[in-house]
Design an enzyme around this catalytic site. Structure first.
Site, mmCIF file in Angstrom:
data_model
loop_
_atom_site.group_PDB
_atom_site.id
_atom_site.type_symbol
_atom_site.label_atom_id
_atom_site.label_comp_id
_atom_site.label_asym_id
_atom_site.label_seq_id
_atom_site.Cartn_x
_atom_site.Cartn_y
_atom_site.Cartn_z
ATOM 1 C CE LYS A 161 -2.992 13.368 -0.667
ATOM 2 N NZ LYS A 161 -2.096 13.151 -1.850
ATOM 3 C CB SER A 162 -7.286 12.823 -2.982
ATOM 4 O OG SER A 162 -7.165 13.471 -4.226
ATOM 5 C CG ASN A 200 3.897 12.321 -5.756
ATOM 6 O OD1 ASN A 200 3.155 11.598 -5.089
ATOM 7 N ND2 ASN A 200 3.535 12.829 -6.914
ATOM 8 C CG LEU A 256 -4.594 8.692 -1.706
ATOM 9 C CD1 LEU A 256 -5.586 7.574 -2.039
ATOM 10 C CD2 LEU A 256 -5.359 9.917 -1.272
ATOM 11 C CG ASN A 272 -7.292 11.566 -7.534
ATOM 12 O OD1 ASN A 272 -7.083 11.071 -8.646
ATOM 13 N ND2 ASN A 272 -6.337 11.949 -6.719
ATOM 14 C CB CYS A 298 -4.247 8.097 -6.496
ATOM 15 S SG CYS A 298 -2.793 8.037 -5.417
ATOM 16 C CB SER A 317 1.867 12.875 -10.984
ATOM 17 O OG SER A 317 1.202 11.799 -10.381
ATOM 18 N N GLY A 364 5.811 18.893 -12.617
ATOM 19 C CA GLY A 364 6.700 20.014 -12.906
ATOM 20 C C GLY A 364 6.960 20.226 -14.391
ATOM 21 C CB THR A 369 6.100 20.587 -9.169
ATOM 22 O OG1 THR A 369 5.607 19.242 -9.309
ATOM 23 C CG2 THR A 369 7.601 20.558 -8.931
HETATM 24 C C1 LIG Z 1 -4.236 11.024 -4.400
HETATM 25 C C2 LIG Z 1 -3.061 10.450 -4.570
HETATM 26 C C3 LIG Z 1 -2.018 11.024 -5.406
HETATM 27 C C4 LIG Z 1 -0.705 11.041 -4.982
HETATM 28 C C5 LIG Z 1 -0.265 10.424 -3.714
HETATM 29 O O1 LIG Z 1 -0.861 10.717 -2.653
HETATM 30 O O2 LIG Z 1 0.680 9.607 -3.818
HETATM 31 N N1 LIG Z 1 0.278 11.553 -5.781
HETATM 32 C C6 LIG Z 1 -0.013 12.085 -7.000
HETATM 33 O O3 LIG Z 1 0.891 12.566 -7.729
HETATM 34 N N2 LIG Z 1 -1.290 12.094 -7.443
HETATM 35 C C7 LIG Z 1 -2.320 11.587 -6.701
HETATM 36 O O4 LIG Z 1 -3.482 11.620 -7.174
#
Ligand SMILES: C=Cc1c(C(=O)O)[nH]c(=O)[nH]c1=O
Length: 308
Positions: free
Chosen positions: A45-46, A69, A73, A124, A127, A191, A218, A269
């Site tokens: 995860k970032s 979503n 973060l 990243n 986000c 996304s 997705g 997804t």
């Molecule tokens: C790192 C945050 C990200 C998030 C998030 O944590 O809201 N959702 C995403 O679809 N892509 C992201 O890069």
């Protein structure tokens, strides 16, 4: 068929990874990714400098053809993930980092540079859900300045996670910037930012944060993902590898990402929906397609999508 692949100094036993954010928040989830059949490794995860709770729930919603979503973060904090990736694992790791501001990104990369971690890192830049923060990768000057500063000191393998672009000139502009730097890879797409969905019974949006605006994933984003993989493959130095992300639910989808030039493929997804068993299914389905076509290696068709 052998699906192993190499990026920078890492040998991945398979081309498949999780999309950062899915099945990679905790040690348990990251271990599950590494121990699962047909995975190449795990993308964390970032990580932000400190642990974050993220946005209020509900912040994820499964749609008929994908997901939306606005997680915000949530993560255990940079030290947690640096500690995990610095340990020995059976497969390679990619440490994803996401500063909330430029100085965070610089600080995190200085820490990785000074650490014992020698694996890949992914910055990243995309986000879409940090309230009040624009996606860095949609600001070309800021991205250029950030990469220039990073590569003035950073010597370990580094890639960037990009949002989707929707304009051919933007592909040109971004590729021109990226080609200036010794990146190991790009990961495209994140996304599709700020979609919206509504439950018509309640007449309400389906996620709480940001008045229902959230990143789309997705099946419905597969055409956008394929376009971004192909556009950057056509424009980037061959030395910059591509992790294709977005809309993968089947071996056919993987095959299309590879035809567009992807070196590895990550799943978000559909992984959340199906679990880590999906990687064996994708491997089997891709193997069947290759056998039907008489391909014995991904190199037989990688990047060879034909114009009409
Ligand atoms: C790192 C945050 C990200 C998030 C998030 O944590 O809201 N959702 C995403 O679809 N892509 C992201 O890069």
């Amino acid at each position: 068929i052998d699906f192993k692949t190499t990026m920078a100094n890492a040998e991945f036993p398979s081309i498949f990874l999780n999309a950062s954010g899915v099945n990679c928040m905790t040690v348990t989830e990251m271990d599950e990714m590494i121990n699962a059949a047909c995975t190449g490794g795990v993308v964390t995860k970032s990580a932000t400098p400190q642990q974050r709770e993220g946005n209020p729930q509900p912040r994820y919603y499964q749609l008929e053809h994908g997901s939306i979503n606005s997680m915000g973060l949530p993560n255990e904090g940079f030290p947690y993930y640096l500690d995990y990736v610095t340990k020995e694992h059976a497969k390679p790791t990619i440490l994803s980092v996401a500063g909330l501001k430029m100085s965070d990104n610089i600080e995190l990369l200085h820490k990785i540079q000074a650490s014992d971690y020698t694996g890949l890192t992914e910055l990243n830049l995309s986000c879409p859900n940090v309230i009040g923060k624009p996606q860095v990768a949609y600001d070309f000057e800021e991205t250029d300045a950030l990469l220039a500063e990073i590569f003035s000191f950073y010597t370990k393998p580094l890639g960037v996670k990009l949002p989707p672009y929707f304009d051919l000139v933007h592909f040109d502009q971004m590729a021109t910037i990226l080609n200036k730097y010794p990146l190991t890879h790009i990961n495209t797409v994140n996304s599709v930012g700020n979609g919206l969905w509504i439950d018509i019974d309640t007449e309400k949006v389906v996620i709480k944060p940001k008045q229902g605006f959230g990143g789309l994933g997705g099946t419905m984003i597969l055409p956008t993902a394929l376009a971004n993989v192909r556009a950057f493959r056509q424009r980037l130095n061959p030395s910059i590898k591509i992790i294709g992300t977005g809309g993968v639910t089947s071996g056919a989808d993987v095959f299309m990402h590879l035809l567009c030039g992807a070196d590895m493929v990550s799943v978000g997804t559909a992984l959340l929906h199906e679990g880590v068993g999906i990687f064996q299914r994708l491997t089997d389905e891709l193997t069947t397609i290759m056998a039907e076509k008489g391909y014995t290696s991904i190199e037989d068709f990688r990047g060879k999508v034909q114009d009409f």
